[in-house]
Design a protein around this motif. Structure first.
Motif, PDB file in Angstrom:
ATOM      1  N   ASP A  77       0.809  -1.262  -0.170  1.00 41.51           N
ATOM      2  CA  ASP A  77      -0.039   0.073   0.025  1.00 41.51           C
ATOM      3  C   ASP A  77       0.876   1.488  -0.098  1.00 41.51           C
ATOM      4  OD1 ASP A  77       0.883  -0.421   2.510  1.00 41.51           O
ATOM      5  OD2 ASP A  77      -0.837   0.194   3.566  1.00 41.51           O
ATOM      6  N   MET A  78       1.867   1.437   1.172  1.00 40.24           N
ATOM      7  CA  MET A  78       2.830   2.633   1.102  1.00 40.24           C
ATOM      8  C   MET A  78       3.638   2.433  -0.337  1.00 40.24           C
ATOM      9  SD  MET A  78       3.399   5.200   2.838  1.00 40.24           S
ATOM     10  CE  MET A  78       4.645   6.107   3.136  1.00 40.24           C
ATOM     11  N   MET A  81       1.491   4.068  -2.593  1.00 39.52           N
ATOM     12  CA  MET A  81       1.224   5.381  -2.355  1.00 39.52           C
ATOM     13  C   MET A  81       2.407   6.380  -2.680  1.00 39.52           C
ATOM     14  SD  MET A  81      -1.037   4.567   1.115  1.00 39.52           S
ATOM     15  CE  MET A  81      -0.129   5.662   2.083  1.00 39.52           C
ATOM     16  N   PHE A 109      -2.137   5.472  10.728  1.00 38.67           N
ATOM     17  CA  PHE A 109      -3.598   4.826  10.577  1.00 38.67           C
ATOM     18  C   PHE A 109      -4.498   5.206  11.469  1.00 38.67           C
ATOM     19  CE2 PHE A 109      -0.886   2.157  13.040  1.00 38.67           C
ATOM     20  CZ  PHE A 109      -1.857   1.682  13.890  1.00 38.67           C
ATOM     21  N   TYR A 143      -5.010   9.028  15.076  1.00 37.23           N
ATOM     22  CA  TYR A 143      -4.149   8.627  14.143  1.00 37.23           C
ATOM     23  C   TYR A 143      -2.685   8.332  14.985  1.00 37.23           C
ATOM     24  CZ  TYR A 143      -6.911   9.608  10.194  1.00 37.23           C
ATOM     25  OH  TYR A 143      -8.045   9.807   9.546  1.00 37.23           O
ATOM     26  N   SER A 192       2.400   6.050   7.418  1.00 40.25           N
ATOM     27  CA  SER A 192       2.028   5.527   6.209  1.00 40.25           C
ATOM     28  C   SER A 192       0.415   5.772   6.339  1.00 40.25           C
ATOM     29  CB  SER A 192       2.349   3.874   5.971  1.00 40.25           C
ATOM     30  OG  SER A 192       3.498   3.843   5.981  1.00 40.25           O
ATOM     31  N   PRO A 193      -0.040   7.051   6.051  1.00 40.40           N
ATOM     32  CA  PRO A 193      -1.448   7.356   6.337  1.00 40.40           C
ATOM     33  C   PRO A 193      -2.442   6.668   5.870  1.00 40.40           C
ATOM     34  CG  PRO A 193      -0.413   9.190   4.974  1.00 40.40           C
ATOM     35  CD  PRO A 193       0.715   7.794   5.410  1.00 40.40           C
ATOM     36  N   LEU A 194      -3.332   6.123   6.468  1.00 44.48           N
ATOM     37  CA  LEU A 194      -4.616   5.622   6.080  1.00 44.48           C
ATOM     38  C   LEU A 194      -5.896   5.725   6.953  1.00 44.48           C
ATOM     39  CD1 LEU A 194      -3.489   1.831   5.457  1.00 44.48           C
ATOM     40  CD2 LEU A 194      -3.884   3.292   3.611  1.00 44.48           C
ATOM     41  N   SER A 236      -9.190   4.292   1.284  1.00 44.29           N
ATOM     42  CA  SER A 236      -7.839   4.438   2.143  1.00 44.29           C
ATOM     43  C   SER A 236      -6.546   4.840   1.431  1.00 44.29           C
ATOM     44  CB  SER A 236      -7.834   3.352   3.147  1.00 44.29           C
ATOM     45  OG  SER A 236      -8.974   2.856   3.792  1.00 44.29           O
ATOM     46  N   LEU A 237      -6.340   3.999   0.486  1.00 42.73           N
ATOM     47  CA  LEU A 237      -5.240   4.342  -0.556  1.00 42.73           C
ATOM     48  C   LEU A 237      -5.423   5.771  -0.749  1.00 42.73           C
ATOM     49  CD1 LEU A 237      -5.014   1.103  -2.329  1.00 42.73           C
ATOM     50  CD2 LEU A 237      -3.488   2.016  -0.934  1.00 42.73           C
ATOM     51  N   GLY A 277      -4.552   8.251   1.839  1.00 38.09           N
ATOM     52  CA  GLY A 277      -3.132   8.254   1.851  1.00 38.09           C
ATOM     53  C   GLY A 277      -2.446   8.877   1.166  1.00 38.09           C
ATOM     54  N   LEU A 327      -0.256  12.182   2.193  1.00 33.61           N
ATOM     55  CA  LEU A 327       1.289  12.068   2.104  1.00 33.61           C
ATOM     56  C   LEU A 327       1.532  13.250   1.067  1.00 33.61           C
ATOM     57  CD1 LEU A 327       3.385  10.121   2.710  1.00 33.61           C
ATOM     58  CD2 LEU A 327       2.953   8.900   0.432  1.00 33.61           C
TER      59      LEU A 327
END
Ligand SMILES: [Zn+2]
Length: 453
Positions: free
Chosen positions: A135-136, A139, A198, A209, A413-415, A438-439, A442, A446
């Motif tokens: 995922d990251m 992103m 997250f 978060y 790794s923001p979600l 969520s992606l 993110g 980011l």
């Protein structure tokens, strides 16, 4: 100590004025993640691995937009990719953004969809690595590609690293790079990586978060007892299997004392305030157990832990072996390494030999810096009810290796996750998946973060 960043630099209107990602990056992130999930970059921890095809894919995606990738290989197929995106202020130290390309194995018979299919079902991309951590990778790629295509310049240089072998302690990835190619990272002062940023929904008007500021140390060990080998029918007062099992049972049942490091203290204060509960220091375990899916992970950050994981002894029922071994997964809190070792020796006694399989340091940094303020502002710009809090990860990441260079590491790794998703359960779990929304969230966070940090 407050986890709320200084007001001036946390002003959420700051980053809003900057140009942010185009819709193309939000679309692209889904495609990139799906492609990445289809690479079977499985790491079984036996030294063999197959990051090369995924690394070549990442390198091609960087080269396509004019970002020059460097491929570095520690062993055949064990490939990492590093690249640098130029910022507008060369006097500032670069920020390192690291993610890993390898994944743990997946037993397809247990999954609802093929673990390497990258299928989109119920609004999620499914596959091994969906949260850990392709995922990251996707992103990061989507955002730096967008930055390059649009000709924007982030305020400081960005070093992006897509690494091999994280799932086996980074020996052939981050650790190897730090030992053999440190010039790529030597000027970085701060880093962001996995398992942080997250959401944990508390109520309709508050989402925490969790930003990782600390990691427990990793102490994987082999314990060995020796005795007199012989016939199973005779009296034996020196049986290696018996001695080993007694020691392993003592260790496995031992409860190490409660110790609150600065990160855990701030986390519990913030959490208590958010949930409206007082944490009773004499009964922390029962309070923590009310946290739902994250309780098992958070509970493990309150003390040192050990878990016996394998027994290796003997081969025939009537033969007493001369030696018996066990594998134990130990994890110690920051600042507790010496005390942990002392207690291990005390519990095991003088007749058990203890050897490290992997021993990697605990790390901890504080939450009061401009970088965290930039994370907070980026999160709040996309989620007005966001409240970032620091936390300690019970496991380990490549941050351990980069910390050795004096780099201050954060898990970010923001979600934004659905409230009912068991996020920690996804890690190395069956039916690992990441919501498509969520992606996209993110990518937006980011991008704001990288434009303002
Ligand atoms: Zn990971």
């Amino acid at each position: 100590m407050s986890s709320v960043p200084p007001a001036a630099s946390a002003d959420p209107t700051g980053p809003l004025r900057l140009p942010v990602t185009s819709p193309a990056a939000e679309r692209e992130v889904v495609e990139l993640c799906r492609d990445l999930l289809r690479f079977e970059s499985v790491n079984r921890g036996d030294g063999a691995g197959h990051e090369r095809p995924a690394a070549e894919y990442v390198a091609a995606k960087l080269a396509e937009v004019g970002i020059e990738p460097t491929l570095l290989e520690s062993a055949p197929g064990r490939t990492s990719v590093i690249a640098r995106v130029e910022g507008s202020d060369p006097s500032r130290a670069p920020l390192l953004i690291h993610s890993h390309l390898d994944v743990v194995p997946a037993d397809a018979s247990q999954w609802r969809v093929g673990p390497f299919s990258g299928e989109e079902v119920d609004g999620c991309l499914w596959g091994r690595g969906a949260v850990d951590m392709k995922d990251m990778v996707a992103m990061t790629l989507a955002v730096v590609r967008d930055i390059a295509r649009s000709g924007r310049r982030p305020p400081r240089d960005l070093v992006v690293a897509f690494l091999a072998d994280e799932e086996a302690g980074g020996v052939l990835g981050a650790r190897w790079l730090v030992e053999n190619h440190r010039d790529h990272f030597a000027d970085c002062t701060e880093a962001i990586g996995e398992v942080g940023g997250f959401s944990y929904t508390v109520s309709d008007d508050l989402r925490l978060y969790l930003i990782e500021t600390a990691e427990k140390g990793l102490a994987w060990m082999r314990l060995t007892a020796t005795g007199r080998a012989g016939h199973g029918s005779m009296i034996s007062d020196d049986n290696a299997v018996t001695a080993l099992c007694e020691a392993v049972a003592r260790l496995g049942r031992h409860e190490f004392p409660l110790i609150l490091t600065p990160t855990v203290r701030v986390f519990l204060n913030e959490l208590g305030e958010a949930l409206g509960v007082e944490f009773d220091l004499d009964d922390l375990a029962s309070t923590v157990s009310k946290l739902g899916p994250i309780a098992r992970m958070i509970g493990a950050t309150l003390r040192n832990t050990v878990n016996p994981t394998a027994l290796l002894a003997g081969e025939k029922v009537n033969v007493i072996p001369g030696e018996a071994s066990a594998l134990v997964d130990g994890r110690y809190l920051p600042g507790q390494e010496e005390e942990f070792n002392r207690q291990l020796d005390e519990i095991l006694g003088p007749d058990i030999r203890r050897e490290w399989i992997v021993n990697d340091a605990a790390v901890e940094t504080s939450f009061d810096c401009e970088l965290v303020a930039a994370m907070a502002a980026a999160l709040r710009a996309e989620d007005p009810i966001a409240r970032p809090v620091p936390y300690m990860l019970s496991g380990g990441t490549d941050a351990k290796s980069f910390s050795r260079l004096g780099i201050r590491c954060f898990g970010f790794s923001p979600l934004l996750l659905p409230a009912d998703l068991d996020f920690f359960g996804m890690f190395h779990g069956v039916d690992e998946r990441v919501p498509v929304e969520s992606l996209r969230f993110g990518v937006r966070v980011l991008d704001r973060f990288l434009q303002s940090c």
